[in-house]
Design an enzyme around this catalytic site. Structure first.
Site, PDB file in Angstrom:
ATOM      1  N   ASP A   1       0.875  -1.169   0.000  1.00 57.87           N
ATOM      2  CA  ASP A   1       0.000   0.000   0.000  1.00 57.87           C
ATOM      3  C   ASP A   1       0.920   1.228   0.000  1.00 57.87           C
ATOM      4  O   ASP A   1       2.063   1.151   0.454  1.00 57.87           O
ATOM      5  CB  ASP A   1      -0.872  -0.019   1.248  1.00 57.87           C
ATOM      6  CG  ASP A   1      -1.598   1.296   1.471  1.00 57.87           C
ATOM      7  OD1 ASP A   1      -2.280   1.765   0.547  1.00 57.87           O
ATOM      8  OD2 ASP A   1      -1.442   1.864   2.570  1.00 57.87           O
TER       9      ASP A   1
ATOM     10  N   THR B   1       0.037   4.924   0.956  1.00 54.29           N
ATOM     11  CA  THR B   1      -0.118   5.888   2.044  1.00 54.29           C
ATOM     12  C   THR B   1       0.027   5.233   3.412  1.00 54.29           C
ATOM     13  O   THR B   1      -0.709   4.319   3.755  1.00 54.29           O
ATOM     14  CB  THR B   1      -1.495   6.578   1.947  1.00 54.29           C
ATOM     15  OG1 THR B   1      -1.645   7.119   0.645  1.00 54.29           O
ATOM     16  CG2 THR B   1      -1.610   7.680   2.983  1.00 54.29           C
TER      17      THR B   1
ATOM     18  N   THR C   1      -2.854   1.314  -4.559  1.00 55.73           N
ATOM     19  CA  THR C   1      -3.283   2.521  -3.854  1.00 55.73           C
ATOM     20  C   THR C   1      -4.569   3.084  -4.443  1.00 55.73           C
ATOM     21  O   THR C   1      -4.856   2.904  -5.630  1.00 55.73           O
ATOM     22  CB  THR C   1      -2.177   3.599  -3.900  1.00 55.73           C
ATOM     23  OG1 THR C   1      -2.628   4.778  -3.245  1.00 55.73           O
ATOM     24  CG2 THR C   1      -1.795   3.947  -5.333  1.00 55.73           C
ATOM     25  N   GLY C   2      -5.304   3.768  -3.597  1.00 54.58           N
ATOM     26  CA  GLY C   2      -6.479   4.494  -4.069  1.00 54.58           C
ATOM     27  C   GLY C   2      -6.134   5.890  -4.526  1.00 54.58           C
ATOM     28  O   GLY C   2      -7.002   6.642  -4.967  1.00 54.58           O
TER      29      GLY C   2
ATOM     30  N   LYS D   1      -9.433  -3.858  -4.032  1.00 55.18           N
ATOM     31  CA  LYS D   1      -8.042  -4.192  -3.698  1.00 55.18           C
ATOM     32  C   LYS D   1      -7.841  -5.697  -3.587  1.00 55.18           C
ATOM     33  O   LYS D   1      -6.843  -6.239  -4.064  1.00 55.18           O
ATOM     34  CB  LYS D   1      -7.619  -3.498  -2.405  1.00 55.18           C
ATOM     35  CG  LYS D   1      -7.340  -2.004  -2.586  1.00 55.18           C
ATOM     36  CD  LYS D   1      -6.629  -1.415  -1.394  1.00 55.18           C
ATOM     37  CE  LYS D   1      -6.187   0.022  -1.671  1.00 55.18           C
ATOM     38  NZ  LYS D   1      -5.384   0.593  -0.581  1.00 55.18           N
TER      39      LYS D   1
ATOM     40  N   ASP E   1      -1.720  -0.748   5.975  1.00 55.72           N
ATOM     41  CA  ASP E   1      -1.933  -0.227   7.327  1.00 55.72           C
ATOM     42  C   ASP E   1      -3.342   0.254   7.591  1.00 55.72           C
ATOM     43  O   ASP E   1      -3.688   0.541   8.727  1.00 55.72           O
ATOM     44  CB  ASP E   1      -0.974   0.942   7.593  1.00 55.72           C
ATOM     45  CG  ASP E   1      -1.353   2.178   6.796  1.00 55.72           C
ATOM     46  OD1 ASP E   1      -1.769   2.031   5.628  1.00 55.72           O
ATOM     47  OD2 ASP E   1      -1.237   3.297   7.336  1.00 55.72           O
TER      48      ASP E   1
ATOM     49  N   ASP F   1      -7.099  -1.509   3.400  1.00 53.73           N
ATOM     50  CA  ASP F   1      -6.170  -2.579   3.023  1.00 53.73           C
ATOM     51  C   ASP F   1      -6.565  -3.931   3.601  1.00 53.73           C
ATOM     52  O   ASP F   1      -6.044  -4.963   3.171  1.00 53.73           O
ATOM     53  CB  ASP F   1      -4.752  -2.239   3.505  1.00 53.73           C
ATOM     54  CG  ASP F   1      -4.235  -0.943   2.934  1.00 53.73           C
ATOM     55  OD1 ASP F   1      -4.417  -0.716   1.730  1.00 53.73           O
ATOM     56  OD2 ASP F   1      -3.664  -0.139   3.699  1.00 53.73           O
TER      57      ASP F   1
END
Length: 486
Positions: A175, A177, A328-329, A356, A375, A379
């Site tokens: 991921d 961020t 990632t979004g 995801k 995190d 996710d």
């Protein structure tokens, strides 16, 4: 419902009145606040910025997107196979084999005309020497020691299957961020007009933005603090609606804002500042200008800062021949900029939380052994779906619960250490299984009396000593795992 500035949005809905920036990082992975206007959707559990919103509720309770994510996590976890451990099956098979060998030994000596007490002693010796203690302990001992070793090095093993499978990894998905990045804004690049030092420009900018609660403003202030720059106090701070802010530092008035500020005040921008701002735009970063008397003194490229540890982690994975991907979004431009800087092989950007896990399954369908590192709440489904889910310790509780392994130090450099520990653990398991099995392959025929014609017979007492010795050998070999350096 009325959502005031700084409040968490309590339910899914649609904005009917008002305008604000929403922090959706925990749900979508978008590192920058998302502008919401009339007609835009908002998600439960996200954080409202400085504006006030009136929202029409469209989903509550188990009908919210957050609840949907939780269901995905639960479904992925229950779909995991619960295969019994190899050592347990081997110990059971050895028990059956030992009983069978004892019966065959008794019958064979009786048919050979041996005395009853001799046949019974042979049978008992086989049962004693074939005791499956060593085989039963071969793997659990290694698991206990490897789990302890991992914990001492900041690797909390929640599900040992994840640790055992890590040695087979060929793809690691990060991921962005909060995992590869800090999850907080920082000044990642800047340019100043001739005659002005960068530290001085940052000092002035931090003094102005210290009065603001906007995430980008906080990022500028934090950057100054990280560099040990004293943040000055500002006078006459005010907001310039839709354009930026203004304040007086050391008796001089400055303005700060984005491109809208430049247009409204017809600001003169030096070529070096224009170049840096253009590069920031190409990378999807925010460009904030420091302006005095119609001239741009500096530009600050503000973005979610990359962790220094991320570069080392990805380099170490590449050295092992492992492919690295990022999920990632966040916007494509932002994701591409991070991937380029870190040398990431594959980028999946603008991915919704519910998609995801499907991206992980796509890679698994290609025959890849996939680890997912994340995190956030968004996710968790992917962590539960991956062959190995690795959660950042400082992340959301739901992510930690979905992961097989938790990085207590939140350091991505621990990923290669997991693979090292997994490889060493598997090697030690295999050694112990061969030691335990090899002992029985040799000892059972000896206890049965195959060397009796040459006068070599084992008593039950000697058999018990040999059985205990095999257990001790397996235990000592397991202890050698502690010598592995992670």
């Amino acid at each position: 419902m009325l959502v005031r500035p700084g409040e968490s949005i309590p339910a899914d809905g649609v904005v009917r009145k008002g305008e604000s920036d929403i922090d959706e990082a925990m749900i979508t992975g978008e590192s920058r606040p998302v502008k919401k206007r009339e007609g835009d959707e908002v998600i439960a559990a996200t954080i409202n910025g400085e504006g006030s919103l009136r929202v029409e509720v469209t989903g509550t309770g188990d009908k919210t997107k957050l609840s949907g994510i939780m269901r995905l996590v639960a479904d992925a976890q229950t779909s995991k196979s619960r295969a019994q451990h190899l050592a347990d099956r081997a110990a059971r098979l050895l028990t059956v084999a030992a009983i069978g060998a004892a019966v065959v030994t008794f019958g064979a000596w009786q048919l050979a005309g041996a005395a009853m007490d001799f046949s019974v002693v042979r049978m008992v010796t086989v049962l004693v020497i074939a005791c499956p203690h060593a085989l039963g302990l071969a793997v659990p001992l290694v698991v206990a020691i490897s789990t302890t070793l991992g914990a001492r090095n900041g690797l909390l093993v929640r599900d040992r299957r994840g640790l055992e499978e890590a040695r087979n990894l060929d793809t690691v998905i990060f991921d962005k961020t909060g995992t590869l990045t800090l999850g907080e804004f920082r000044v990642v690049a800047m340019s100043v007009a001739e005659g002005l030092a960068e530290d001085e420009a940052l000092r002035i900018a931090s003094g102005i933005e210290a009065e603001s609660q906007h995430p980008i403003a906080r990022g500028i202030v934090k950057t100054a603090e990280d560099k040990g720059i004293a943040v000055p106090s500002a006078d006459g701070f005010r907001s310039i609606t839709g354009k930026g802010v203004a304040a007086t530092i050391d008796g001089v008035e400055y303005h700060m804002g984005g491109p809208a500020l430049l247009k409204s005040e017809d600001v003169q921008v030096p070529p070096a500042v224009i170049k840096t701002a253009g590069a920031a735009a190409d990378r999807g970063q925010a460009a904030i200008y420091l302006v005095r008397e119609g001239k741009a003194l500096a530009v600050f490229a503000v973005a979610d800062a990359i962790r220094e540890e991320s570069r080392e982690a990805i380099a170490a994975l590449h050295e092992r021949g492992i492919e690295v991907a990022m999920l990632t979004g966040d916007a494509q431009a932002v994701a591409d900029a991070v991937a380029k800087e870190l040398g990431i092989d594959t980028v999946f950007a603008e991915v919704l939380p519910e998609d995801k896990a499907s991206k992980v399954r796509e890679l698994q369908a290609l025959g890849k052994k996939v680890a997912m590192i994340g995190d956030g709440v968004n996710d968790a489904p992917a962590l539960a779906t991956a062959d190995i889910g690795i959660a950042i310790g400082a992340g959301a509780d739901v992510a930690v619960e979905a992961g097989h392994i938790v990085l207590v130090r939140s350091d991505p450099r621990d990923i290669p250490r997991i693979i090292t520990l997994s490889t060493a653990t598997y090697r030690k398991m295999a050694q112990n299984l061969w030691l335990a099995a090899g002992y029985n392959i040799f000892a059972i025929p000896l206890a049965a009396g195959v060397l009796a014609p040459w006068g070599i017979l084992l008593t039950p007492a000697v058999g018990a000593v040999l059985m205990s010795a095999s257990t001790v050998v397996v235990a000592i070999n397991a202890q050698l795992l502690k010598r592995v350096k992670l």
